[in-house]
Structures are given as C-alpha cells and as structure tokens.
Scaffold this motif. Structure first.
Motif, PDB file in Angstrom:
ATOM      1  N   ASP B 170      -3.972  -6.775   6.763  1.00 61.44           N
ATOM      2  CA  ASP B 170      -3.118  -5.676   7.202  1.00 61.44           C
ATOM      3  C   ASP B 170      -2.546  -4.977   5.977  1.00 61.44           C
ATOM      4  O   ASP B 170      -1.516  -5.358   5.435  1.00 61.44           O
ATOM      5  N   ASN B 171      -3.251  -3.953   5.573  1.00 65.44           N
ATOM      6  CA  ASN B 171      -2.876  -3.272   4.343  1.00 65.44           C
ATOM      7  C   ASN B 171      -1.551  -2.533   4.457  1.00 65.44           C
ATOM      8  O   ASN B 171      -0.765  -2.503   3.514  1.00 65.44           O
ATOM      9  N   VAL B 172      -1.330  -1.946   5.615  1.00 69.90           N
ATOM     10  CA  VAL B 172      -0.067  -1.235   5.818  1.00 69.90           C
ATOM     11  C   VAL B 172       1.083  -2.225   5.645  1.00 69.90           C
ATOM     12  O   VAL B 172       2.031  -1.997   4.898  1.00 69.90           O
ATOM     13  N   ARG B 173       0.946  -3.308   6.349  1.00 75.42           N
ATOM     14  CA  ARG B 173       1.989  -4.330   6.340  1.00 75.42           C
ATOM     15  C   ARG B 173       2.202  -4.874   4.923  1.00 75.42           C
ATOM     16  O   ARG B 173       3.344  -5.071   4.494  1.00 75.42           O
ATOM     17  N   GLY B 174       1.127  -5.126   4.215  1.00 76.14           N
ATOM     18  CA  GLY B 174       1.234  -5.673   2.867  1.00 76.14           C
ATOM     19  C   GLY B 174       1.995  -4.730   1.952  1.00 76.14           C
ATOM     20  O   GLY B 174       2.926  -5.139   1.250  1.00 76.14           O
ATOM     21  N   ALA B 175       1.606  -3.484   1.978  1.00 78.78           N
ATOM     22  CA  ALA B 175       2.277  -2.504   1.134  1.00 78.78           C
ATOM     23  C   ALA B 175       3.747  -2.402   1.549  1.00 78.78           C
ATOM     24  O   ALA B 175       4.650  -2.306   0.712  1.00 78.78           O
TER      25      ALA B 175
END
Lengths: 351, 351
Positions: B170-175
């Motif tokens: 989950d790239n959104v979440r990671g960022a």
DNA sequence: ATGAGAAATGGAAACGCTTTCACATTAAAT
DNA sequence: ATTTAATGTGAAAGCGTTTCCATTTCTCAT
C-alpha cells in the motif's frame, strides 16, 4: 472420461498439430526439431499448424524420450546476501544464453536442507548443478555425481568426494594484494581481524597477510592478529582490543564484510578519522564499503564473473559428455581485484 | 545397442525395483506412492529394493502421467537488488515447505527476455508463476493464463489482462506513514523527491504525501515537490534545487532507494547535519539506510513476507483448482512498516 | 461349507514426444 | 533406360510412471 473436466482446454499435442497439418506424427516432430528431412511445403504446413494451434512442446515428454533435461540446479546459502545475489545473477545470465533453466535452492547452510535439495534435483534429473556446498552431505553429493549429474562447486569443496570441477577465488592472493597496497602506502603496523581459520578461506587470507608482511621484511606481530573462533562470533571485542592497544595499528584489514560491519560501527565510537587516524581495507565488496563516508577500499570478489564462469564450465562439461569426451576435472582459480577508494592513506608521523 | 555407452550406469527404474522385489510394476508403483493396496510383506520387499538399488523416481515421467508438475516460475528483475533478493528468499522458503521447486528467471525489465522466459515456463508446464511483471507482454501472459498456469503478480499488474491475483504494497499508506511521522515531529516544509508518476507506484506515494499534508492542514507547496520524469533520470539535480531553495525544507522524503542514494551523496557536499539541519526519510529499506551514519528512518516494504504470502496464495489456488474449486481472484494489499532510526528530529527554530 | 465383499496383485493402456526402420518417391549418374 | 543415391514420409517402439480393470486370494458372517 479420463479428461479432467476442470481447467482450460486440454493441452495441444504434437498429434493435434500433425492432424491439422495432414502429416504423420513423425513428420511433425521432424519439422519441429529441425532434424531430418522435410520438404519445404510440409515444413510450412506444419509450422502454420503450430502457430494456429498455439502449440508448445511438452518438455517433460521430450526429456523422457531424449533422456536429458535442460535443468540446472543452483544451490547456495540464500539470495539476500549480495555476495550470492551477484553470483546467482551471473549464473542466470549465462543459463539463459546457453538454453538451460535454473532451479534455485537456498540451503541457509543447513545440511538437512541441502540434502533435501540434492534429493529433489536428482528426481528432477537435473543435467547439472552449480553449488556453494555446505561442506557436509558427502554421501548425497557422491550419489548425485554417480547418477551422472555434472557438478561445479564454487569456493568450497566437499571432502572425500573425489575431484569435482571447482571455481575458486584466490584468497591468498587477494589478501596479499590488500596488504601490498597498505605496505606500499607506508604502513607496517597492520591489524587483521579474520574469520575462523579452520575454514580454508580464512586460513588463506591469513596466509596472504603473513606472506605480504614477511616479503616486505616486516615481522608479523602476533599482537595485531585476531582470528575469530567461529563464523558467528561477534567481532566487536576483537576490534576493541586492537584499537585499545598502546601502539594502535595504523591500518586495519578486515577479512569479511560482517566483520567490517561491526568494525565500522565500533570505530565510530572511537571518533577516529578515516583514513587520517586509521586506514581500512576490507576483503569483499559489501554495500557498506561503497556507501560509507568515506568509501572503503576493498578486495572485491568478482561474483558475477564467477557465476558466468561456472555456468560456462558446466555447459562445456555437459556438451563434452554428450560426445563421450571425458575432460579432466578442472580447478579454476580467479584472482580478486583491488578496488581503491578513500579509506587508506599513508600513516601519519608518529607523535 | 541403444544404451548410451558413456556415463554412469543407466538409471534404475521402477521396473528394476519391481523385478528385484519380485512383484509387478503396478505393485511397486503402489507402494512407492503409498496409494492403493499392498500387503505389509510386499511393501517391505519393495522398500528394500528401492533402498538397495538407490532408486529415485523420475519426476519427468511421473509428471507425464499425472499431468501436473511441481515447478513454480519466479520471474523478477534480478537477484542483485536486495529488494528482489528478499522477495525471492521469501518465496524460496515457502516453496520448499510446500513441496514445489522454483525456476528463477531474471528479466532485467527487458520485455524480450520476459517473453522468452514465459515461453520457457509454458514448455516446462510450470504449475504456477509468481512474477513482478515488466508490464508489457500482455499477450504472452494471457496465453500463459489460458494454458492454465496459475499466476500471482507482485506489486505490478499487466494492463488488459483480466483479473490476476496480486500482492501489493500500500504505497499511499506507506507514504502517509512517513509523512505523518515527520509532521508529528513538527515539520511542515517537507520536500519530496519522487519517481516518475506515470508509474502507479509513485503516483500513489505522491498521493500519500499530499494526503498527509492536507489532513494536517498544511497546504502542499508545489515548490517542494520533485517528480522525476523517468526511472533512470538522475535525481541529483532535483535534490540540488530543493536544497538551494531560499527557504530550504526542514525534511526530505525520498521515495526510492536509488533516489536516496544520490541524495545522501549530494547532501554530504552541503555539509548538513542529519537530523539537526535536515530530517531524512526513505521509502524502502535499502542497505544504505541501515549503514549510514546516522542510520536513516524508512518505510520498509516487508519483501520476505510478501514472498511468503505470494507462494502461499499460489499454493492455495493450485490446491483449489485440483479440487475443481474456483475461488475469486484476490488482491492482497499489505501495509509497509515505519522503521524509526535516527535521521529525523523536530525542525530547528527558524533563525 | 459357501458366497460376498475386502484385500492383494498383475496386465496393459495412456501420458506426449523422439527416433529408428522400412518403404516410397524423386533426382542424378551411368 | 537402368542402377544408385538422396529425399520425404509414416508405423511403431520406446522413455518411466500411474492407474484402470480384471483376476486371484483372503476373511468372515451365514
């Protein structure tokens, strides 16, 4: 009623192709493999059929008749360590070019695991194996070789196994290179933090260290040498001893990257400037060495090249045995390379 | 006269075993596989024969009759990058436990290569494939799937392919996590150096950056954002721009490790203290981040776990299709983890 | 005893392909 | 025109397993 109802349509076989092209099975096979006679027109019809039916020969069936596979086993510790990563990558490059494919097995240096993998590769009738063996499982390896699986070992050997082709790094030479460089810079008090000498590898690196010193007319000082007693021993203590010596060494030779790792961290606590206060050199080009500030001079083992070599050698053996030629076992020794970065300088004048 | 004269003795087959044990082929096979009736005494005789003859069933022959293999294809960029190394290692762990074996293929992001590998895996009749696809070769992938090869994609998808099981970070979440952390520390001028946004991955990371800012009531400043225009573009220039800004950002978010790499090197030239002069956070736990002095806080993608998941998922699909069950395609999304090290602190009071 | 079902076994077909062998055709050489 | 050699093709025999089917041999209730 034997057809599995599930799943996509049954696979297309060469028989289907033959029918579609209006030729016999044998003919279809001939044009498929390109061996044997086939008129231009037949060739074309068959190829069309192949294309239209989307036919992919079943390699399993093919191997069953031809009695040989294109499978190469690659057995190593893991894929996380960049050392093995580069090796594996090197092998993969050539594997593809030479028309094989690789079954990769990670042993984690676990004998049991290694044995299971060897077993599996035997059942798969692998054509050959490239391995960094754990050193044990002598019996399994022997059986494998008896079965006719061509084998190339990397870096290590398995005792009591009769000769096996091997690709090795010249550890003596590598250590020697590192030391010569340091000596040429003017160092004479050079500390070494070495892996356990029961491992040939580290015995060799120690030899290189000693030889270079002796050749330069410097008497090796026992006080400056630390050989860990096991592969897992933490080297922090050893480093501390060396750094707390009344006459601290002006340079440090670390013979593997995990030693280097702890060394770097420990060094930071001493607030020593590299290379002004102490010069550093590592055997093995770990990421650490490139990233560190300043970047560290290393003796690099060309792992990708070794992978290439191993696969090429294996291919050669395989081709030869096909033609009944029996070449003598080879031991290829390759020399590691000194990569000079910024962690070494001439020692400062003694205060 | 068909026997190859060369090489070690012809392989021992189940027929040899049967003869040695004085039973029929069928019986030998039955005790070998453990399926079907066999009296205790025969069972024993056959097993003895197997042991004495050192018999290893030929998996190729076995697969030919049973019409399914234990081969899993693993297709990824390379094995040098620790990102893939961990992934591959994770897959390997499970593969072995679950009784398969892996054919590893490196694509180097080269479409042609990828296609060849897919082709090979089809011919090998791989049971399943785990891949980080390049994104193209839609046709080949489609064919593969049509052939009934179960597939799990990691991190990326192939457009126009109909649903395929996928495991994603989950790239959104990671960022978002990275940004929240920075914001909680008191930062509001946070620069981002991002990969090319035409890649979903980086678009998502940018979104996470923007979202977090907005949610915190901070108006995103266009001036602080750099999105590279290609995967290979050097990020040095972008970093220089950000660092030379009249009002320099107090923190920097670098969305991949190669960007982080150049950033670190460039930063050194500015003689900025981390974290006192500027806080740093990276998306991806590169070796660099752990080794750097000070170690850098990162959002880590749990690649080994992803490897595990992928293989487990593939196994599930395989088992199901065996029993004719058809489960819906899954998309598993897993959340990266914030690893706090020493590269972030509260911003210094503006002078 | 006896017949029914369970248990143990062997024969043979099938899996998809290659390759040998024999036969038929065609081209080249006398 | 006739022999000889080179070409093209198909039938069939494997390759090492598994599995279906049929047969034989046990075990027990009856």
């Amino acid at each position: 009623m034997r057809r599995k109802e599930l799943g996509p349509d049954k696979h297309v076989t060469i028989k289907d192709v033959a029918e579609a092209a209006g030729v016999s099975l044998a003919t279809a096979s001939r044009v498929l493999s390109g061996r044997g006679y086939a008129s231009e027109s037949t060739r074309e019809r068959v190829n069309n059929a192949i294309r239209e039916l989307n036919f992919r020969p079943n390699e399993m069936a093919r191997m069953l008749t031809s009695q040989h596979t294109d499978s190469i086993g690659l057995v190593l510790k893991n894929l996380v360590d960049p050392y093995y990563g580069h090796l594996a990558n090197g092998v993969l490059d050539r594997v593809h070019q030479l028309g094989y494919h690789v079954i990769v097995c990670a042993t984690d240096e676990n004998e049991q695991l290694e044995r299971e993998h060897i077993e599996m590769l035997m059942r798969q009738r692998a054509a050959g194996i490239i391995a960094v063996p754990t050193g044990s499982n002598q019996e399994s390896w022997q059986e494998l070789i008896n079965m006719g699986v061509k084998t190339v070992f990397i870096d290590r050997q398995v005792s009591g196994l009769g000769d096996v082709d091997t690709i090795q790094v010249d550890n003596v030479r590598g250590a020697h290179k590192a030391m010569s460089y340091l000596i040429s810079l003017g160092h004479s008090r050079i500390g070494i933090i070495n892996g356990p000498v029961y491992s040939q590898q580290y015995a060799d690196r120690l030899k290189g260290y000693l030889d270079a010193l002796t050749e330069a007319g410097i008497k090796p000082d026992q006080e400056l040498q630390e050989n860990l007693s096991s592969k897992s021993e933490d080297s922090t203590q050893a480093i501390n001893r060396l750094l707390s010596l009344p006459k601290r060494p002006t340079a440090l030779f670390m013979t593997n990257s995990s030693i280097a790792n702890s060394a770097i961290f420990t060094l930071r606590e001493y607030h020593l400037q590299i290379p002004d206060d102490i010069s550093l050199i590592i055997f093995d080009d770990a990421p650490l060495a490139q990233i560190n500030n300043p970047p560290i001079t290393v003796v690099a083992q060309p792992m990708a090249a070794i992978g290439h070599l191993a696969m090429e050698q294996l291919d050669r053996i395989l081709k030869q045995s096909e033609q009944q030629i029996q070449q003598p076992v080879q031991r290829i020794i390759i020399s590691p390379e000194l990569i000079i970065r910024s962690s070494c300088s001439s020692p400062k004048i003694k205060r």
